[in-house]
Design a protein around this motif. Structure first.
Motif, PDB file in Angstrom:
ATOM      1  N   SER A  79      40.678  41.383  40.836  1.00  0.00           N
ATOM      2  CA  SER A  79      39.516  41.251  40.395  1.00  0.00           C
ATOM      3  C   SER A  79      38.329  41.553  41.384  1.00  0.00           C
ATOM      4  CB  SER A  79      39.352  39.857  39.899  1.00  0.00           C
ATOM      5  OG  SER A  79      40.302  39.455  39.003  1.00  0.00           O
ATOM      6  N   ASN A  82      38.111  45.198  41.455  1.00  0.00           N
ATOM      7  CA  ASN A  82      37.439  45.884  40.169  1.00  0.00           C
ATOM      8  C   ASN A  82      35.756  45.568  40.405  1.00  0.00           C
ATOM      9  OD1 ASN A  82      37.673  46.875  37.469  1.00  0.00           O
ATOM     10  ND2 ASN A  82      36.483  44.766  37.074  1.00  0.00           N
ATOM     11  N   CYS A 106      32.991  49.363  31.580  1.00  0.00           N
ATOM     12  CA  CYS A 106      33.722  48.339  32.037  1.00  0.00           C
ATOM     13  C   CYS A 106      34.594  47.964  30.998  1.00  0.00           C
ATOM     14  CB  CYS A 106      32.904  47.224  32.901  1.00  0.00           C
ATOM     15  SG  CYS A 106      31.940  47.982  34.306  1.00  0.00           S
ATOM     16  N   LYS A 108      37.757  44.854  29.718  1.00  0.00           N
ATOM     17  CA  LYS A 108      38.485  43.615  29.981  1.00  0.00           C
ATOM     18  C   LYS A 108      39.601  43.567  28.703  1.00  0.00           C
ATOM     19  CE  LYS A 108      37.025  40.179  32.258  1.00  0.00           C
ATOM     20  NZ  LYS A 108      37.341  39.513  33.234  1.00  0.00           N
ATOM     21  N   GLU A 122      41.278  33.675  31.823  1.00  0.00           N
ATOM     22  CA  GLU A 122      40.762  35.167  32.409  1.00  0.00           C
ATOM     23  C   GLU A 122      41.699  35.357  33.419  1.00  0.00           C
ATOM     24  OE1 GLU A 122      37.795  32.988  35.747  1.00  0.00           O
ATOM     25  OE2 GLU A 122      37.031  33.820  33.707  1.00  0.00           O
ATOM     26  N   SER A 127      41.158  43.264  34.077  1.00  0.00           N
ATOM     27  CA  SER A 127      39.865  44.051  34.123  1.00  0.00           C
ATOM     28  C   SER A 127      40.326  45.790  34.390  1.00  0.00           C
ATOM     29  CB  SER A 127      38.906  43.746  35.100  1.00  0.00           C
ATOM     30  OG  SER A 127      38.562  42.234  34.961  1.00  0.00           O
TER      31      SER A 127
END
Length: 193
Positions: A79, A82, A106, A108, A122, A127
């Protein structure tokens, strides 16, 4: 376009570098349970607090982690990668489409538990970034695609691109010839690159 997911299931080289076990579906199942139980969130919070306070070396800490903790660490690490990559593309906005790929979006991808079809956390989401596709070949394959007389000018242009990237405050600590795509220059002669 090219989708670049920051997904621990496919981070084979990173797993080797960080000395983490190869991904398996059993590891994924245990990790999902770790997330559902709240352990992953607590672990990442503690890990980030320790890192912010400089309380020990990650390599030393991870020797005692179980597979679920490994996966939580990897998810958090990816993460962060990213986020950093998105910041780099933002800094290189004026070079996009010419010297570097264009960041199109971007993304997800919502993660789902292996046992429950609704979105979970999450900490299971993946991502990623959607990038411009460039038709060409990796610089590492220059000998297969171009004549020797073209190598110098191609390499000089690569160095100039690195300088332009550096001029925008971006330091690439992993410069690899396989990371550069050489494309045909349509403004030049039929064989120009």
């Amino acid at each position: 376009m090219v989708l670049k997911p920051f997904d621990g299931r496919f981070a084979t080289e990173l797993r080797k570098a960080e000395k983490l076990r190869p991904w398996t579906s059993d590891i994924e199942t245990h990790y999902h349970q770790f997330v559902l139980d709240g352990g992953a969130s607590d672990f990442i919070t503690e890990l980030n607090n320790n890192n912010n306070n400089n309380n020990g070396d990650i390599a030393q800490q991870c020797e005692t982690w179980n597979t679920s903790q490994d996966e939580a660490y990897l998810h958090d690490y990816l993460s962060d990668l990213n986020e950093t990559e998105v910041q780099v593309y933002d800094a290189l906005r004026d070079l996009q489409r010419h010297d570097v790929r264009q960041l199109v979006a971007c993304v997800k991808m919502q993660g789902f538990s292996l046992t429950d079809p609704k979105p979970v956390s999450e900490l299971i989401d993946v991502s990623g970034i959607l990038l411009q596709f460039i038709k060409g070949f990796p610089l590492s394959d220059i000998a297969h695609y171009t004549q020797r007389e073209q190598w110098q000018s191609i390499c000089e242009e690569t160095i100039q691109i690195l300088h332009r990237i550096g001029d925008r405050g971006v330091l690439n600590e992993d410069v690899q010839t396989r990371s550069f795509i050489v494309q045909k220059d349509t403004a030049r002669s039929e064989n120009g690159y």
